[in-house]
Design an enzyme around this catalytic site. Structure first.
Site, PDB file in Angstrom:
ATOM      1  CB  SER A   8      -6.892  40.108  53.931  1.00 23.07           C
ATOM      2  OG  SER A   8      -8.181  40.674  54.059  1.00 23.07           O
ATOM      3  CD  GLU A  57     -16.530  44.598  56.183  1.00 27.43           C
ATOM      4  OE1 GLU A  57     -17.682  44.174  56.430  1.00 27.43           O
ATOM      5  OE2 GLU A  57     -15.626  43.893  55.673  1.00 27.43           O
ATOM      6  CG  ASP A  65     -11.883  37.378  52.177  1.00 27.14           C
ATOM      7  OD1 ASP A  65     -12.141  38.478  51.654  1.00 27.14           O
ATOM      8  OD2 ASP A  65     -11.336  37.263  53.289  1.00 27.14           O
TER       9      ASP A  65
END
Length: 433
Positions: free
Chosen positions: A100, A118, A177
């Site tokens: 993404s 992240e 997500d």
């Protein structure tokens, strides 16, 4: 838990659905000149090698991008996504698949901003390295370096989201997500969206989620529908019948809050094609549903579009129950047909106005308080008849008329008080017994 690595699942059917929708969201946001901020709470590595050890171990790309790689009859909205994947494989051989962050970098514009988060240390390092290589490639092509346009942070995207909302341009696209390794991820997604909508209600929020057998997954979409967003859109893609033991990912979904109005028609055009190409058995299917948030008093009266049923005493008095005295406009009373005449009343009893009938009296009996002609009320005594305790003016009581030193009539001889076995009586007026 930091055991999840998306490299084992890159390019599968869930990625196809997620990144196709993401491309369409970016293209819609690009229609306005005003810049927007893209926020990716779980960015991953950004780019994945489909010939790596991890990708070859699971070979999940065979359920997603591989059957679509050579397709030439894909609908136009899906073709935009496929062109992006093919563009990063100029040799014509399918070797790399975009995550993404790479999709956002390729489809967004120079004035737009990317904020990538992240938490996994290895994936964060790979993500930073991939964007460094991307900058070097752009420099070779004579393109401008990304500078502060893309900011990569090693941290928790859930915790960092609220600090970025609302963005300076008041336009944002947020992708959430998480790996859903633990049950708490479902709750954290909902809580993060609830807080984000409170800070920036007009943003577009896209949530990817797996469709699994566990209770949290089955109830997830219904809970997202109750968030305070103006509109929502939910699409799922199932490629096969679930296995009896529930293992493996057979279905996934994308839930979009405040979706563009163009997205649903595109999905209805593309989803049948994806089911046809990616479906593995008769259980392959897709679902599309959309709705608007119900607010105000109507939210309390309706649950799932059905009026709430009152409970307890309220059920008997509610106009919805058809009982009690409460009625909606035009609703008739129970037991009375529409337009039916009122029941006729019985004849009035004869008599003078104001006279009430005496029920249950025998002839000749007078009710209490009635008097015969000439009979006086107790308060209308004849002159000279006084009440027992009344004295005429100047009249003394019996005690005051008794000679000084005389004993009371009821006293025993010797003045010792009342005789045994006798009771003292009040002397009547006038001193007579």
């Amino acid at each position: 838990m930091l055991s999840y690595r998306h490299a084992f699942h890159a390019g599968n059917h869930a990625d196809v659905l997620k990144h196709f929708v993401q491309v369409q969201l970016h293209l819609y946001m690009n229609q306005k000149d005003t810049a927007y901020t893209y926020i990716d709470t779980h960015s991953g590595a950004g780019v994945y090698a489909l010939d790596s050890v991890q990708a070859l171990k699971s070979a999940e790309s065979a359920t997603g991008i591989a059957p679509l790689w050579n397709s030439s009859d894909a609908p136009a909205p899906l073709a935009a996504y496929l062109d992006l994947v093919r563009g990063m494989n100029p040799s014509g051989k399918m070797r790399y698949y975009p995550g993404s962050p790479y999709v956002a970098d390729q489809v967004s514009r120079e004035q737009d901003r990317l904020r990538l988060f992240e938490l996994h240390p290895s994936d964060h390092r790979i993500l930073s390295e991939n964007f460094r290589k991307l900058d070097a490639h752009k420099a070779e092509q004579g393109e401008r370096a990304r500078g502060r346009r893309v900011i990569i942070e090693h941290g928790d995207g859930f915790a960092s989201l609220k600090a970025l909302l609302p963005p300076p341009s008041r336009r944002a696209l947020v992708l959430i997500d998480p790996p859903y390794e633990i049950k708490d991820d479902y709750k954290r997604v909902r809580d993060a969206l609830d807080e984000a909508l409170g800070r920036f209600p007009s943003g577009t929020y896209a949530v990817w989620y797996p469709v699994l057998q566990r209770m949290e997954s089955r109830q997830f979409a219904d809970r997202l529908k109750r968030l305070p967003a103006k509109e929502w859109l939910n699409v799922t893609l199932t490629i096969r019948t679930p296995t009896p033991d529930g293992t493996g990912l057979h279905s996934s979904g994308m839930f979009i809050l405040n979706p563009p109005y163009t997205l649903e028609p595109m999905l209805r055009e593309v989803m049948p094609y994806l089911v046809q190409v990616l479906g593995q058995d008769g259980g392959a299917r897709f679902t599309i549903e959309s709705g608007a948030q119900v607010t105000g008093a109507a939210a309390g009266r309706n649950v799932g579009g059905v009026p709430r049923v009152p409970v307890g005493n309220a059920r008997r008095a509610s106009p919805l129950s058809g009982q009690g005295s409460l009625r909606l406009p035009g609703q008739s009373m129970p037991g009375r047909e529409e337009g039916a005449a009122r029941p006729a009343r019985g004849p009035k009893p004869e008599g003078r106005p104001g006279e009430r009938a005496a029920a249950g009296r025998a002839p000749g009996d007078r009710p209490a308080g009635d008097r015969a002609p000439g009979e006086r009320a107790p308060s209308e005594r004849a002159p000279g008849n006084r009440a027992p305790n009344k004295r005429a003016p100047g009249e003394r009581s019996a005690e005051s008329r008794r000679p000084q030193g005389a004993a009371p009539r009821s006293a025993a001889p010797g003045g010792a008080g009342p005789a045994a076995g006798t009771r003292s009586r009040r002397t009547p007026p006038g001193g007579r017994k």
